[in-house]
Design an enzyme around this catalytic site. Structure first.
Site, short mmCIF file in Angstrom:
data_model
loop_
_atom_site.label_atom_id
_atom_site.label_comp_id
_atom_site.label_asym_id
_atom_site.label_seq_id
_atom_site.Cartn_x
_atom_site.Cartn_y
_atom_site.Cartn_z
N CYS A 251 50.07 39.98 47.86
CA CYS A 251 50.41 40.02 46.43
C CYS A 251 51.40 38.95 45.99
O CYS A 251 51.06 38.11 45.16
CB CYS A 251 50.91 41.40 46.06
SG CYS A 251 49.61 42.64 46.17
N GLY B 123 65.77 37.03 54.84
CA GLY B 123 64.85 37.23 55.96
C GLY B 123 64.00 36.01 56.24
O GLY B 123 64.40 34.87 55.95
N LEU C 11 51.61 50.05 43.70
CA LEU C 11 51.89 50.62 45.02
C LEU C 11 52.32 49.55 46.01
O LEU C 11 51.98 48.37 45.85
CB LEU C 11 50.68 51.38 45.55
CG LEU C 11 49.36 50.62 45.80
CD1 LEU C 11 49.40 49.80 47.08
CD2 LEU C 11 48.21 51.59 45.84
N THR D 183 44.88 43.02 40.02
CA THR D 183 45.90 42.19 39.36
C THR D 183 45.19 40.97 38.77
O THR D 183 44.64 40.16 39.51
CB THR D 183 46.96 41.76 40.39
OG1 THR D 183 47.52 42.95 40.96
CG2 THR D 183 48.05 40.93 39.74
N1 LIG Z 1 47.22 45.35 48.40
C1 LIG Z 1 48.23 45.68 47.62
O1 LIG Z 1 49.30 46.08 48.06
C2 LIG Z 1 48.07 45.61 46.11
C3 LIG Z 1 49.02 46.23 45.29
C4 LIG Z 1 48.87 46.15 43.92
C5 LIG Z 1 47.79 45.47 43.39
N2 LIG Z 1 46.90 44.84 44.20
C6 LIG Z 1 45.77 44.16 43.59
O2 LIG Z 1 44.63 44.98 43.68
C7 LIG Z 1 43.43 44.20 43.86
C8 LIG Z 1 42.73 44.61 45.14
O3 LIG Z 1 43.57 44.31 46.23
P1 LIG Z 1 43.31 44.90 47.68
O4 LIG Z 1 44.48 44.52 48.51
O5 LIG Z 1 42.93 46.34 47.57
O6 LIG Z 1 42.03 44.04 48.10
P2 LIG Z 1 41.06 44.24 49.36
O7 LIG Z 1 40.57 42.90 49.73
O8 LIG Z 1 41.72 45.11 50.38
O9 LIG Z 1 39.85 45.10 48.76
C9 LIG Z 1 38.91 44.62 47.83
C10 LIG Z 1 37.57 45.27 48.11
O10 LIG Z 1 36.65 44.97 47.05
C11 LIG Z 1 35.35 44.83 47.61
N3 LIG Z 1 34.49 44.15 46.63
C12 LIG Z 1 34.48 42.84 46.26
N4 LIG Z 1 33.56 42.63 45.30
C13 LIG Z 1 32.99 43.82 45.03
C14 LIG Z 1 32.00 44.25 44.10
N5 LIG Z 1 31.41 43.42 43.25
N6 LIG Z 1 31.64 45.55 44.12
C15 LIG Z 1 32.23 46.42 44.95
N7 LIG Z 1 33.19 46.08 45.85
C16 LIG Z 1 33.57 44.80 45.87
C17 LIG Z 1 35.63 44.08 48.89
O11 LIG Z 1 34.54 44.19 49.81
C18 LIG Z 1 36.90 44.76 49.39
O12 LIG Z 1 36.61 45.88 50.22
C19 LIG Z 1 43.92 42.74 43.85
O13 LIG Z 1 43.82 42.24 42.55
C20 LIG Z 1 45.38 42.86 44.26
O14 LIG Z 1 46.15 41.80 43.76
C21 LIG Z 1 47.00 44.92 45.56
#
Ligand SMILES: NC(=O)c1ccc[n+]([C@@H]2O[C@H](COP(=O)([O-])OP(=O)(O)OC[C@H]3O[C@@H](n4cnc5c(N)ncnc54)[C@H](O)[C@@H]3O)[C@@H](O)[C@H]2O)c1
Length: 455
Positions: free
Chosen positions: A270, A263, A156, A121
């Protein structure tokens, strides 16, 4: 298709596993060596229903691999998905350092044509910044590689991530309209074809609009929650049942039933950061997003409402008081503790001298880790984790419910009453009917339901 996923977190791992499930050849990269080692030994770093099975099946079939090898990851995929974190910077804007580092890594190692898909995002205009970072790295490496940057935000929900990814409401794809952009569009169309068999779910647009769509969606959902929370607090004052109001307005198709539950406030990785980042984007363009400022302020306040109800009953000094807390994760079916309302509640109770026994079906290990950082040593020493929900209740002055796990919905109220020192429940998720609690002889405080409690 050969696909690389950069960042194997909630989004990256789910995306990689689900795309492998559809028959693609997926390479998941992460900088976190421990996470990759765990995945390679058959473990799963997060709690997400159904994910372990999908990962195991596709690992066994050789369709998904996990690695820290950047060069190999760039060589693998024609499509390079960036799914790294975009945490809030000090000023609330999205910190793009991981996204840009991932782009530079791709640029440094790539040859030929690649499509770089931004799944993280990211604020409007990030596509152009990714493009610039890639171009600079390609020039520095001396290669003649070409590319196109696509925005494909992820919608998701944690706790239902596999299901959401496999059955998306919509797929949003932003691409450029030049020749490389149209080539990227064709590859994306091919990749997502299995999701569009029943009916077309893809919305094609330009990159900036796709980036904005993700923020607009989360901002709208957060707004609905804060709206209902603010009305619930008023309902408590004016003698109105917010649950009756929820049904009364939700039945209007223009409003709908979803995301109208009062709630203990929204949390997670997010909504809080995305609302803040959108406000920040507006401010950097000389606009104040007044609604979102209020949404955030209402939510900060709402995370304290449960604790304030407890304090109203027991007084400011909670020394010698003992409370049971059910639910720690920011929502059910996840162990994610990021911005969880339970963290605010526990600080309110423990900083006033109380002792707490907490229980969560899956988030206790993660809660222990984050709470040790949140709390000082004395406060942390007054927190224990129960082995079962009923174990946490023993000798407590009240039960406080923070997360609406299914396991909490139909407890044996006789046992609840027998275990508590006093039959008193503060319910931050309105799981029970006040009448039912009155019949069970339990004093009950929900959110926006005090009219029924008083009857
Ligand atoms: N978690 C959710 O429900 C959700 C839903 C929709 C969108 N998003 C978006 O998706 C993105 C990721 O969120 P997330 O919750 O999966 O994050 P997360 O922190 O669970 O995972 C991010 C991963 O990226 C790795 N990383 C960082 N820099 C890196 C690099 N240069 N090379 C390789 N790996 C690297 C980290 O070690 C980590 O494992 C964010 O922008 C978030 O806003 C999250």
């Amino acid at each position: 298709m050969k696909i690389t996923i950069i960042g194997t977190g909630y989004v990256g791992l789910v995306t990689g596993a689900c795309l492998a499930e559809l028959g693609n050849d997926v390479f998941c990269l992460d900088v976190d060596e421990a996470k990759i080692a765990l995945l390679n030994s058959g473990g799963i770093p997060i709690h997400e229903p159904g994910l372990a099975e999908v990962v195991a099946r596709n690992r066994a079939a050789g369709r998904i691999q996990f690695s820290t090898d950047v060069a190999a990851s760039v060589a693998h995929g024609a499509l390079q998905f960036i799914a790294v974190g975009t945490p809030p910077d000090e000023d609330g804007s999205a910190d793009l350092q991981y996204v840009l580092a991932a782009a530079r890594n791709i640029g440094q190692h790539m040859t030929g044509f690649k499509v770089i898909v931004d799944k993280s995002t990211v604020p409007v205009g990030t596509g152009e910044r990714v493009q610039a970072a890639l171009a600079e790295a390609i020039v520095a490496s001396g290669s003649a590689a070409t590319f196109s940057v696509v925005s494909n935000p992820e919608f998701l929900k944690e706790g239902a991530a596999v299901e959401d990814f496999m059955r998306p409401d919509r797929i949003v794809i932003g691409h450029d309209s030049d020749a490389a952009g149209l080539r990227a569009r064709e590859l994306m169309k091919k990749l997502y074809a299995p999701f569009n068999r029943n009916h077309e779910r893809t919305y094609w647009m330009d990159v900036r609009s796709a980036e904005f769509t993700k923020y607009a969606a989360n901002a709208m959902l957060a707004t609905r929650i804060s709206f209902m929370n603010e009305l619930a607090n008023l309902a408590d004052r004016v003698g109105v049942d917010i649950e009756a109001v929820r049904h009364g307005i939700g039945s209007d198709p223009r409003i709908g039933h979803s995301f109208l539950y009062a709630g203990a406030g929204y949390g997670g990785s997010c909504f809080p950061k995305d609302v803040q980042a959108l406000e920040r984007t507006a401010r950097s363009h000389d606009q104040d997003l007044l609604i979102l400022r209020a949404v955030e302020a209402v939510n900060d306040n709402q995370k304290q409402v449960l604790g304030n109800k407890v304090i109203a009953s027991f007084g400011e000094d909670l020394t010698g008081r003992h409370f049971a807390v059910w639910g720690l994760a920011f929502k059910p079916n996840t162990d994610d503790m990021r911005e969880a309302p339970a963290r605010v509640l526990l600080r309110q109770l423990l900083s006033r001298g109380a002792t707490v026994a907490a229980y969560d079906p899956v988030a206790m290990a993660e809660a222990r880790r984050v709470l040790e950082l949140d709390l000082d040593a004395d406060q942390f020493s007054r927190l224990r984790f129960g082995a079962t929900p009923m174990d946490a209740l023993l000798e407590a002055d009240a039960l406080i419910i923070v997360t609406e796990w299914k396991a909490f919905r139909s407890p044996d109220f006789d046992t609840v009453k027998a275990r508590l020192k006093r039959p008193l429940v503060f319910d931050g998720r309105n799981l029970f009917e006040p009448e039912q609690m009155a019949e069970a002889g339990i004093e009950y405080h929900g959110i926006g339901r005090s009219v029924l409690t008083r009857r």
